[in-house]
Design a protein around this motif. Structure first.
Motif, short mmCIF file in Angstrom:
data_model
loop_
_atom_site.label_atom_id
_atom_site.label_comp_id
_atom_site.label_asym_id
_atom_site.label_seq_id
_atom_site.Cartn_x
_atom_site.Cartn_y
_atom_site.Cartn_z
N TYR A 113 -107.91 -59.88 -17.17
CA TYR A 113 -108.18 -60.41 -18.50
C TYR A 113 -107.56 -59.48 -19.55
CZ TYR A 113 -111.66 -62.97 -15.83
OH TYR A 113 -112.29 -63.75 -14.90
N PRO A 114 -106.23 -59.46 -19.64
CA PRO A 114 -105.58 -58.55 -20.59
C PRO A 114 -105.92 -58.90 -22.03
CG PRO A 114 -104.00 -60.10 -19.66
CD PRO A 114 -105.29 -60.32 -18.93
N ASN A 115 -105.86 -57.90 -22.86
CA ASN A 115 -106.17 -58.04 -24.29
C ASN A 115 -107.62 -58.41 -24.58
OD1 ASN A 115 -103.49 -57.39 -25.07
ND2 ASN A 115 -102.90 -59.46 -24.47
N SER A 116 -108.48 -58.22 -23.60
CA SER A 116 -109.90 -58.46 -23.83
C SER A 116 -110.48 -57.32 -24.66
CB SER A 116 -110.66 -58.51 -22.49
OG SER A 116 -110.23 -59.60 -21.72
N LYS A 117 -111.55 -57.63 -25.37
CA LYS A 117 -112.31 -56.60 -26.06
C LYS A 117 -113.25 -55.98 -25.02
CE LYS A 117 -112.07 -56.19 -29.94
NZ LYS A 117 -111.15 -55.43 -30.77
N LEU A 148 -109.79 -41.36 -21.06
CA LEU A 148 -109.20 -42.16 -19.97
C LEU A 148 -109.62 -43.63 -20.11
CD1 LEU A 148 -107.52 -42.43 -17.45
CD2 LEU A 148 -109.46 -41.58 -16.11
N LEU A 149 -110.87 -43.88 -20.48
CA LEU A 149 -111.28 -45.27 -20.72
C LEU A 149 -110.43 -45.90 -21.81
CD1 LEU A 149 -115.19 -45.03 -20.80
CD2 LEU A 149 -113.79 -46.05 -19.01
N THR A 150 -110.20 -45.14 -22.86
CA THR A 150 -109.41 -45.63 -23.98
C THR A 150 -107.97 -45.91 -23.55
OG1 THR A 150 -110.80 -44.36 -25.48
CG2 THR A 150 -108.70 -45.13 -26.36
N ALA A 151 -107.42 -45.04 -22.73
CA ALA A 151 -106.04 -45.23 -22.24
C ALA A 151 -105.92 -46.50 -21.41
CB ALA A 151 -105.61 -44.01 -21.44
N LYS A 173 -106.27 -48.67 -27.61
CA LYS A 173 -107.10 -48.37 -28.78
C LYS A 173 -107.62 -49.62 -29.49
CE LYS A 173 -106.07 -44.80 -31.35
NZ LYS A 173 -105.39 -43.81 -32.19
N ASP A 174 -106.86 -50.70 -29.47
CA ASP A 174 -107.28 -51.90 -30.18
C ASP A 174 -108.28 -52.75 -29.39
OD1 ASP A 174 -105.62 -51.24 -32.28
OD2 ASP A 174 -103.92 -52.38 -31.47
N ASN A 175 -108.47 -52.44 -28.13
CA ASN A 175 -109.31 -53.29 -27.28
C ASN A 175 -110.65 -52.66 -26.91
OD1 ASN A 175 -107.23 -55.16 -27.20
ND2 ASN A 175 -106.31 -54.19 -25.44
N TYR A 230 -116.68 -48.31 -33.26
CA TYR A 230 -117.90 -48.14 -32.48
C TYR A 230 -119.02 -48.88 -33.17
CZ TYR A 230 -119.38 -44.41 -35.72
OH TYR A 230 -119.74 -43.70 -36.83
N ILE A 231 -119.99 -49.28 -32.37
CA ILE A 231 -121.17 -49.98 -32.87
C ILE A 231 -122.35 -49.06 -32.64
CG2 ILE A 231 -122.67 -51.98 -32.60
CD1 ILE A 231 -120.17 -53.45 -31.45
#
Length: 158
Positions: A45-49, A82-85, A89-91, A124-125
């Motif tokens: 599911y690329p580009n998923s949030k 690593l999670l961010t990578a 950054k946008d997802n 962040y929420i």
């Protein structure tokens, strides 16, 4: 994230794909390798949030590195990076859990996530004040189903 994810999945208007696992986190990757699971799901599911909710299970030593020390904070930040990578950054959106019984440890993890997100321009929420005690189970760590529903609504509306 498991409790929140169960509420999100019940919403038929939006498709949520959870990789949440009870008692997991960024510390014990031998139990559940979040990175491997995230890469597989993100390729599907690329580009998923991607909502990353980190809680009490990360309030532990990392091997011989004592929780809360400068070395621990550095290692933990690397794991968040690593999670961010993986997501981009946008997802990625970090979800900061509400106050809980393990408050001193959660406050440290909370500040790491806020600082990391701020320094890197990430969303962040902050659910820190989202619930009062009536939405907590007796252990003061977990939420009731009604509490998880409130947290899920906060995510959907953010």
């Amino acid at each position: 994230m498991v409790g929140i994810a169960s509420q999100l999945k019940s919403d038929e208007s939006t498709k949520y794909h959870s990789i949440a696992k009870v008692s997991s986190g960024l510390i014990n990757l031998n139990y559940y390798d979040i990175y491997e699971n995230l890469e597989v799901k993100f390729k599907k599911y690329p580009n998923s949030k991607v909502y990353v909710c980190i809680g009490t299970n990360d309030g532990k030593n990392i091997g011989d590195i004592k929780f809360g020390t400068d070395d621990w904070i550095l290692e933990y930040t690397i794991r968040i990076d690593l999670l961010t990578a993986i997501c981009g950054k946008d997802n990625i959106v970090f979800v900061i859990m509400p106050k809980m019984k393990t408050l001193p440890k959660i406050k440290i993890i909370r500040q790491i996530i806020i600082d990391y997100s701020t320094w890197n321009g990430l969303k962040y929420i902050d659910l820190w004040d989202a619930l009062d005690e009536k939405y907590r189970t007796p252990d003061k760590i977990h939420c009731t189903n009604a509490g998880y529903k409130i947290l899920a609504e906060n995510l959907k509306n953010s």
